[in-house]
Scaffold this active site. Structure first.
Site, PDB file in Angstrom:
ATOM      1  N   ASP A 332      -6.634  -6.745  -2.308  1.00  0.00           N
ATOM      2  CA  ASP A 332      -5.914  -5.237  -2.457  1.00  0.00           C
ATOM      3  C   ASP A 332      -6.726  -4.355  -3.116  1.00  0.00           C
ATOM      4  OD1 ASP A 332      -3.462  -3.737  -2.944  1.00  0.00           O
ATOM      5  OD2 ASP A 332      -3.108  -4.274  -3.994  1.00  0.00           O
ATOM      6  N   ASP A 609      -1.959  -7.497  -6.148  1.00  0.00           N
ATOM      7  CA  ASP A 609      -0.382  -7.471  -7.235  1.00  0.00           C
ATOM      8  C   ASP A 609       0.816  -7.448  -7.047  1.00  0.00           C
ATOM      9  OD1 ASP A 609      -1.027  -4.835  -6.956  1.00  0.00           O
ATOM     10  OD2 ASP A 609      -1.741  -4.096  -8.581  1.00  0.00           O
ATOM     11  N   ASP A 613       2.130  -7.533  -1.364  1.00  0.00           N
ATOM     12  CA  ASP A 613       0.997  -8.526  -1.406  1.00  0.00           C
ATOM     13  C   ASP A 613       1.210  -9.831  -0.978  1.00  0.00           C
ATOM     14  OD1 ASP A 613      -1.296  -6.494  -1.178  1.00  0.00           O
ATOM     15  OD2 ASP A 613      -0.670  -6.993  -3.422  1.00  0.00           O
TER      16      ASP A 613
END
Length: 866
Positions: A332, A609, A613
């Site tokens: 990410d 986070d 996700d």
């Protein structure tokens, strides 16, 4: 009245209200009760959790366990209670250890529910009141303001300067501007639906009135919850778990084949059923490495402790080794590669002079930059908190920090007397202030470059290419301009012309410290890095270039492009494999990307986070969440957690993972080599007409006690220091390969030959079978110590001391020797194991035989090196 697949973003606010049977005054209490009964409470469905007993019983689902259970039952039938107790004790111990590791609640679902606040302000029958969030239903009209969390999916009816933080939901690092008057295409991605609010996000600026369209499981948050559950069901086991399962099946098949073949041969020879059953029990105990689960758990726990010291917290022990095997990290962007905080990183003055943040932090500030910084602090609505830190809108906070960094007295700027203010509105695309500062009144404007430049003097209007250059580099660009006069009349709009352009500021979410070096180290270690984000493609590409990923526009794949391809098609997989930067992706697409990468043969570690996700973290071979800035959803779906939220820490984790793989490989090699020697002893002894060389209890003593003390120490190895200089192992690299067999077999064959000779020789000297087995047992223990000394390093000769040395291994050798001495001298152990003292001359024979095994293994290592 409402449909789960209705495109609420594609209709006007009036049409949405009509479709929902509502109005600006909301629905009636009777309608609300009926809809609550129809759609259910506004919460996510609870998942059924396994109880402790079920988790404990699951530990017995292994072919090796089945074999040992049968061996234990047969021992009871034959009346060998001690053998049966030992076998069942081993089974219970292994099951208890496995259950302890798995017995943890699934935090993901609870964390998703915690994102929905407990109360909301709604209008019903024209009356505004607060109700519990669970009682919200489609058609409710909700009032929202700055600082309020969104409790369900909603269509905006009215909006005034609304900006929403969707970073944990979509990955967008900057607040998203929302407008009620927009009507979008039906194909618009969730992240781009600027007229919608979604459960789990929060309003950071402005006021709004919105109508609830979906609640609970029907919301986008509910969709993520379902995707997370689906990912949990379809996710493959961590690589080490799969390797161990393959190994267990192979050992079980081999053991069964040996038992059946030898049993049939003995039956043909006319042996009684009791002798055949005793042999079957002994072979099962010899073939099965009973101490392997304990030894592997100890190795993983030791690695987890080392990783914790390096800021990697382990939630699932097998993931320790899995991280070392990963071939690709799908990361990410927001909060992982970047710090998730807007910062002014670049400035361009009207003469096109570029100034980076590092320059104004290290050098003295010139006059032009100082004026720009003062203007950024004046046209600003941020305040100073109790500790002196700016609080407020993310952009205003970043600008106030920029002013502070350039030596400006921010307290004086914040407290300056503002005569007139034009707050930022998306429709205006600028904000302005008229303030007394020093001896003059300053009119300052900030906003979109094209908007602000239209208010400037003619000579400044050609500066737009300067702003465009910053924008192409991935910055969010604001222009600042001002005019100064002696007095202010409060008519601010009358002064927004002939302004002097002060310059442009480039805001971005900066990279975390050390992340560029970490990406480079990953490349050196043979681990690819891909970025998956909800950000704009241009922003994502700019960040990738800053990371040193050597990416161009052809490497960028967008969620919109993937949406046109079937997820199970070759075209989808091919497009995924051709990309290194994935932008504007939705949670379901992240999941599909990870699945495609895994099916292509990658061992994938996913970092993240946010709520968005969660599904990808659960599906990945290894899920890695951020500890500080990560959501509970991400942490609950992950296998590992980074305590410092630093991508660079993953490199340390990869190194420890590779060390752990080698340690576990040594454990497996050690246990199977000694196990193979035990099996070969039986085969050779029986073929020569000799009795069984060891009893089942003696075999268990070897496999669990002396052997067990030795093999667990291999788990404390700390590597050779060159782990990151080698490419990763393939996805299911075998724990037993050709090299391992070459290392195992010479020592195992020599152990077999010497042990059977000792058995034959002792019986020939007139010793009882029990005494002969006692000598064989001691001989095998010395063999184990010699073999361990050789394989503590799989390449270097045993006499070469290499740092860092595994001191625990030498402690284990000493303990194993003391345990065997106790077995031969303590009355209780003597009666239990049929052991006794031996002559000193036999100890010399054991030492010589052990040296022979050591040299045989060293010759095998030498051959492999050559």
């Amino acid at each position: 009245m409402t449909k789960t697949d209705f495109a609420w973003h594609a209709v006007s606010a009036e049409q949405a209200l009509s479709e929902l049977g509502s109005g600006e005054g909301g629905i009636t209490e009777a309608q609300a009760d009926a809809r609550l009964a129809q759609f259910g409470p506004n919460r996510l469905p609870e998942a059924r959790m396994l109880g402790p007993l079920q988790i404990f019983l699951q530990q017995f689902r292994s072919p090796l366990i089945y074999l040992l259970v049968v061996a234990g039952v047969l021992s009871l039938v034959l009346g060998d209670r001690w053998d049966a107790m030992f076998i069942f004790g081993v089974l219970l111990l292994n099951a208890a250890i496995g259950a302890f590791q798995e017995l943890k609640a699934d935090a993901s679902a609870r964390a998703l529910r915690s994102l929905v606040p407990h109360a909301a302000r709604v209008r019903r029958s024209g009356v505004t009141r607060d109700i519990a969030s669970e009682d919200i239903v489609p058609g409710d009209v909700v009032e929202l303001e700055s600082g309020v969390s969104v409790i369900a999916d909603m269509r905006l009816i009215e909006s005034a300067g609304v900006e929403v933080d969707e970073s944990t939901f979509s990955g967008e690092s900057m607040p998203v501007t929302k407008r009620a008057d927009e009507k979008l295409s039906e194909q618009t991605l969730v992240a781009d639906r600027t007229n919608m609010l979604h459960a789990g996000t929060s309003v950071v600026e402005g006021r709004a009135l919105a109508v609830v369209t979906q609640t609970g499981a029907a919301s986008q948050l509910g969709h993520i919850d379902r995707t997370l559950a689906q990912a949990a069901r379809s996710a493959e086991a961590i690589p080490l778990v799969r390797r161990m399962a393959v190994l267990a099946r192979q050992i079980a098949i081999l053991a069964m084949a040996l038992i059946l073949v030898l049993g049939a041969l003995l039956a043909v020879e006319g042996q009684g059923w009791r002798e055949i059953v005793l042999l079957a029990i002994a072979l099962a105990v010899a073939a099965i490495p009973e101490g392997l689960p304990i030894a592997v758990t100890v190795a993983l726990s030791a690695a987890a402790s080392r990783m914790a010291r390096r800021k990697v917290i382990v939630r699932a022990l097998p993931a320790v080794e899995g991280l070392g095997a990963c071939t690709l990290i799908a990361s990410d962007k927001t909060g992982t590669l970047t710090v998730n905080r807007l910062t002014v990183e670049q400035v361009a003055l009207p003469d096109a002079t570029g100034i980076a943040r590092a320059d104004w932090l290290s050098d003295s500030v010139d006059h032009a930059l100082s004026r720009l910084a003062e203007a950024a602090g004046l046209c600003n609505e941020a305040k100073l908190g109790a500790l002196g830190s700016p609080v407020g809108d993310a952009v205003d906070v970043a600008l106030l920090d920029f002013a502070r960094e350039n030596g400006t007295d921010v307290k004086r700027l914040v407290e300056a007397d503002r005569l007139s203010i034009v707050p930022y509105e998306p429709a205006l695309r600028y904000a302005a202030v008229e303030a007394e500062f020093g001896s003059q009144v300053r009119t300052v404007v900030k906003g979109a470059p094209e908007t602000v430049l239209a208010m400037c003097r003619n000579m400044d209007r050609d500066a737009l290419p300067i702003a465009d250059k910053l924008a192409k580099e991935g910055y969010r660009v604001l222009a600042l301009a001002e005019r100064q006069q002696q007095n202010g009349d409060g008519h601010l709009h009358d002064h927004l012309h002939d302004l002097e352009l002060l310059g442009f500021v480039g805001l971005t979410d900066p990279l975390r410290h050390g992340v560029v070096e970490a990406v480079a180290k990953c490349r050196e270690a043979g681990v690819a890095v891909a970025m998956i984000t909800g950000d704009h493609p241009a922003t994502a590409l700019a960040i990738a270039r800053q990371l040193g990923m050597d990416a161009d526009e052809g490497d960028v794949v967008t969620g919109e492009q993937l949406q046109t391809l079937p997820e199970d098609s070759e075209a989808f997989t091919s497009r995924v494999l051709s990309g290194r930067v994935f932008a504007r992706t939705e949670p379901a697409q992240k999941l599909a990307i990870v699945k495609a990468l895994e099916e292509a043969g990658h061992t994938v570690a996913v970092t993240g986070d946010g709520v968005n996700d969660g599904p990808a973290l659960r599906m990945a071979d290894i899920g890695i969440a951020m500890g500080r800035g990560g959501t509970d959803v991400a942490r609950g779906a992950s296998d590992l957690v980074l305590a410092d939220d630093n991508f660079a820490t993953i490199v340390a984790g990869i190194e420890e993972g590779r060390v752990t793989f080698v340690n576990i490989r040594k454990i497996v090699l050690f246990m199977l080599a000694t196990g193979a020697a035990e099996i070969l002893m039986f085969l050779l002894a029986i073929s020569l007409g000799l009795p069984m060389p060891l009893t089942p209890v003696q075999l268990l003593w070897l496999n669990l006690v002396t052997n067990g003390v030795l093999d667990v120490t291999l788990g404390f190895g700390r590597g050779d220091g060159d782990e990151l200089k080698h490419p990763p192992k393939r996805k299911l690299a075998s724990l037993l390969d050709r090299d391992a067999l070459v290392l195992m077999m010479p020592g195992a064959v020599l152990m077999t030959a010497i042990a059977v000779w000792v058995l034959h020789d002792r019986i020939a000297l007139g010793m009882s079978i029990e005494d002969a087995r006692n000598h064989v047992l001691l001989m095998v223990v010395t063999f184990q110590i010699a073999f361990l000394l050789s394989i503590r390093n799989l390449t270097l000769p045993f006499w070469r001391w290499h740092a860092p040395e595994n001191g625990w291994m030498f402690v284990g050798m000493g303990v194993a020797i003391l345990l065997q001495i106790a077995a031969m001298n303590v009355p209780l152990l003597q009666s239990f194991l049929d052991t006794d003292r031996v002559a000193p001359s036999f100890l010399l024979l054991c030492f010589g035989a052990a040296l022979a095994v050591l040299l045989a293994t060293e010759l095998a290592k030498f051959g492999l090196r050559r």
